[in-house]
Design an enzyme around this catalytic site. Sequence first.
Site, PDB file in Angstrom:
ATOM      1  N   HIS A 119      -2.955   0.631   4.592  1.00  0.00           N
ATOM      2  CA  HIS A 119      -2.753  -0.617   5.324  1.00  0.00           C
ATOM      3  C   HIS A 119      -2.446  -0.410   6.797  1.00  0.00           C
ATOM      4  O   HIS A 119      -2.332  -1.392   7.548  1.00  0.00           O
ATOM      5  CB  HIS A 119      -1.660  -1.464   4.667  1.00  0.00           C
ATOM      6  CG  HIS A 119      -1.936  -2.930   4.744  1.00  0.00           C
ATOM      7  ND1 HIS A 119      -1.318  -3.863   3.945  1.00  0.00           N
ATOM      8  CD2 HIS A 119      -2.781  -3.652   5.533  1.00  0.00           C
ATOM      9  CE1 HIS A 119      -1.753  -5.070   4.233  1.00  0.00           C
ATOM     10  NE2 HIS A 119      -2.638  -4.973   5.200  1.00  0.00           N
ATOM     11  N   ASP A 142       0.620  -9.204   0.289  1.00  0.00           N
ATOM     12  CA  ASP A 142       1.143  -7.854   0.075  1.00  0.00           C
ATOM     13  C   ASP A 142       2.434  -7.930  -0.732  1.00  0.00           C
ATOM     14  O   ASP A 142       3.185  -8.911  -0.626  1.00  0.00           O
ATOM     15  CB  ASP A 142       1.442  -7.215   1.456  1.00  0.00           C
ATOM     16  CG  ASP A 142       1.453  -5.700   1.448  1.00  0.00           C
ATOM     17  OD1 ASP A 142       1.858  -5.117   0.434  1.00  0.00           O
ATOM     18  OD2 ASP A 142       1.073  -5.104   2.472  1.00  0.00           O
ATOM     19  N   HIS A 144       4.636  -5.784  -0.025  1.00  0.00           N
ATOM     20  CA  HIS A 144       5.545  -5.231   0.979  1.00  0.00           C
ATOM     21  C   HIS A 144       5.364  -5.952   2.307  1.00  0.00           C
ATOM     22  O   HIS A 144       4.283  -6.472   2.599  1.00  0.00           O
ATOM     23  CB  HIS A 144       5.269  -3.735   1.159  1.00  0.00           C
ATOM     24  CG  HIS A 144       5.210  -2.974  -0.120  1.00  0.00           C
ATOM     25  ND1 HIS A 144       4.028  -2.782  -0.819  1.00  0.00           N
ATOM     26  CD2 HIS A 144       6.187  -2.373  -0.842  1.00  0.00           C
ATOM     27  CE1 HIS A 144       4.281  -2.088  -1.919  1.00  0.00           C
ATOM     28  NE2 HIS A 144       5.581  -1.825  -1.958  1.00  0.00           N
ATOM     29  N   ASP A 146       5.647  -4.533   5.392  1.00  0.00           N
ATOM     30  CA  ASP A 146       5.035  -3.681   6.431  1.00  0.00           C
ATOM     31  C   ASP A 146       5.603  -4.011   7.810  1.00  0.00           C
ATOM     32  O   ASP A 146       4.870  -4.066   8.799  1.00  0.00           O
ATOM     33  CB  ASP A 146       3.514  -3.827   6.424  1.00  0.00           C
ATOM     34  CG  ASP A 146       2.894  -3.364   5.115  1.00  0.00           C
ATOM     35  OD1 ASP A 146       3.576  -2.668   4.344  1.00  0.00           O
ATOM     36  OD2 ASP A 146       1.721  -3.707   4.856  1.00  0.00           O
ATOM     37  N   HIS A 159       1.812   3.071   7.362  1.00  0.00           N
ATOM     38  CA  HIS A 159       1.297   1.919   6.613  1.00  0.00           C
ATOM     39  C   HIS A 159       2.394   0.897   6.312  1.00  0.00           C
ATOM     40  O   HIS A 159       2.087  -0.221   5.894  1.00  0.00           O
ATOM     41  CB  HIS A 159       0.564   2.357   5.336  1.00  0.00           C
ATOM     42  CG  HIS A 159       1.442   2.744   4.182  1.00  0.00           C
ATOM     43  ND1 HIS A 159       1.001   2.708   2.876  1.00  0.00           N
ATOM     44  CD2 HIS A 159       2.719   3.207   4.123  1.00  0.00           C
ATOM     45  CE1 HIS A 159       1.976   3.115   2.067  1.00  0.00           C
ATOM     46  NE2 HIS A 159       3.016   3.429   2.804  1.00  0.00           N
ATOM     47  N   ASP A 250      -3.607  -6.507   0.695  1.00  0.00           N
ATOM     48  CA  ASP A 250      -3.244  -5.239   0.065  1.00  0.00           C
ATOM     49  C   ASP A 250      -3.402  -5.400  -1.443  1.00  0.00           C
ATOM     50  O   ASP A 250      -2.837  -6.323  -2.039  1.00  0.00           O
ATOM     51  CB  ASP A 250      -1.796  -4.881   0.423  1.00  0.00           C
ATOM     52  CG  ASP A 250      -1.413  -3.473   0.027  1.00  0.00           C
ATOM     53  OD1 ASP A 250      -1.816  -3.023  -1.057  1.00  0.00           O
ATOM     54  OD2 ASP A 250      -0.686  -2.817   0.804  1.00  0.00           O
ATOM     55  N   ASP A 252      -2.040  -3.990  -3.738  1.00  0.00           N
ATOM     56  CA  ASP A 252      -0.795  -3.948  -4.503  1.00  0.00           C
ATOM     57  C   ASP A 252      -0.068  -5.289  -4.539  1.00  0.00           C
ATOM     58  O   ASP A 252       0.971  -5.414  -5.198  1.00  0.00           O
ATOM     59  CB  ASP A 252       0.132  -2.817  -4.040  1.00  0.00           C
ATOM     60  CG  ASP A 252       0.797  -3.049  -2.683  1.00  0.00           C
ATOM     61  OD1 ASP A 252       0.944  -4.200  -2.246  1.00  0.00           O
ATOM     62  OD2 ASP A 252       1.187  -2.048  -2.041  1.00  0.00           O
ATOM     63  N   GLU A 295      -5.702  -0.205   0.347  1.00  0.00           N
ATOM     64  CA  GLU A 295      -4.804   0.498  -0.562  1.00  0.00           C
ATOM     65  C   GLU A 295      -5.353   0.673  -1.983  1.00  0.00           C
ATOM     66  O   GLU A 295      -4.593   0.948  -2.913  1.00  0.00           O
ATOM     67  CB  GLU A 295      -3.415  -0.166  -0.614  1.00  0.00           C
ATOM     68  CG  GLU A 295      -2.678  -0.183   0.727  1.00  0.00           C
ATOM     69  CD  GLU A 295      -2.084   1.177   1.129  1.00  0.00           C
ATOM     70  OE1 GLU A 295      -2.214   2.140   0.357  1.00  0.00           O
ATOM     71  OE2 GLU A 295      -1.487   1.253   2.229  1.00  0.00           O
TER      72      GLU A 295
END
Length: 342
Positions: A119, A142, A144, A146, A159, A250, A252, A295
């Site tokens: 990412h 996402d 996360h 980031d 990332h 992303d 994930d 990712e």
Amino acid sequence: MFASYTKVLCRASNATLIGVRRNSKKIGILGVPFDKGQLKQGVGSGPQAFRDAGLIRELKEICADVKDFGDITYKQLEGLQVDNMTALGHVAACQKQVSENVFKILKEDRLCLTIGGDHSCGIGTVDGHVKAKGDVAVLWVDAHADLNTNATSPTGNVHGMPVALLAKELSDYWPYIPGMDWQQPMLSIKNIAYIGLRDIDSYERLVIDKFAITAFGMEDIERYGIIEVTNMALRRINPNNNLPLHVSFDIDSLDTLEAPSTGTPVRGGLTLREGIQIMEEAYRTQHLSAVDIVEVNPNLGTPTEVKITLEAGLHIIKAACGLSRRGQWPKDVNDLPQQTFN
């Protein structure tokens, strides 16, 4: 029976047919086989894995004009160092090339579809988008945030830093970063919204609250539903629906049952259907001009898990490029017998 069915279609209102006509938007594909923003090898194989899984063929079923611009290549910048930022010479050199290529694709009036890679490529894609279009609105989908700086990151992996590098309100929280002079924070944090958060570092939480960043976690999706969450996010970052839209997705963000082959999986994420719905809503704005899918790591998991993850990514991509689950019109509808539409 077919003739009767098409009579019904042709008498339907335009509103009824939104989403079933074929997409006339041009698409440009950019591969970013980059894995230096994190530590797990294999994520750089993502672009080729998607191509091998039929990406080009499936997009051509949606859109007649699909151009593959190939993969980013770069030469590492030697000797660049900033505390707690790993592989900076790779990141700076690669993302500069990403930005320039995204700019070029957008200037051809194409939807820019960037396939990562990790990412950190969001640094280059959003930078190129802003340089090509001016102000943009960004959906960051996402698990996360980031949003770490080099001072707050627990790992030093870039990332986990792209949003913090892009947001102009956070520019004072960074030291001078050699090799990154091409990238100036130009994106207002008020034009960024998160969807799918569920694994946030403590300093990221602090920044989200301090700057009142639009951030929808999984509990918000459970409370309001994904369609309402997506549209609330879009209204916050693009209230007049007049800005180009960038979705950085992303893999994930999806639950690990839906996309197991990724480097930082977190259980309890989006269903594939919810991921598709986010992209469908983004496409319906008619302002979607750039999409990242990142990712996916074909080196992680069993062959079956890799296949599941790539298939999930393809569904997300196709929704972003205009595929309607209601079905598409035939490619050559004007070539059908005239009596079909009488």
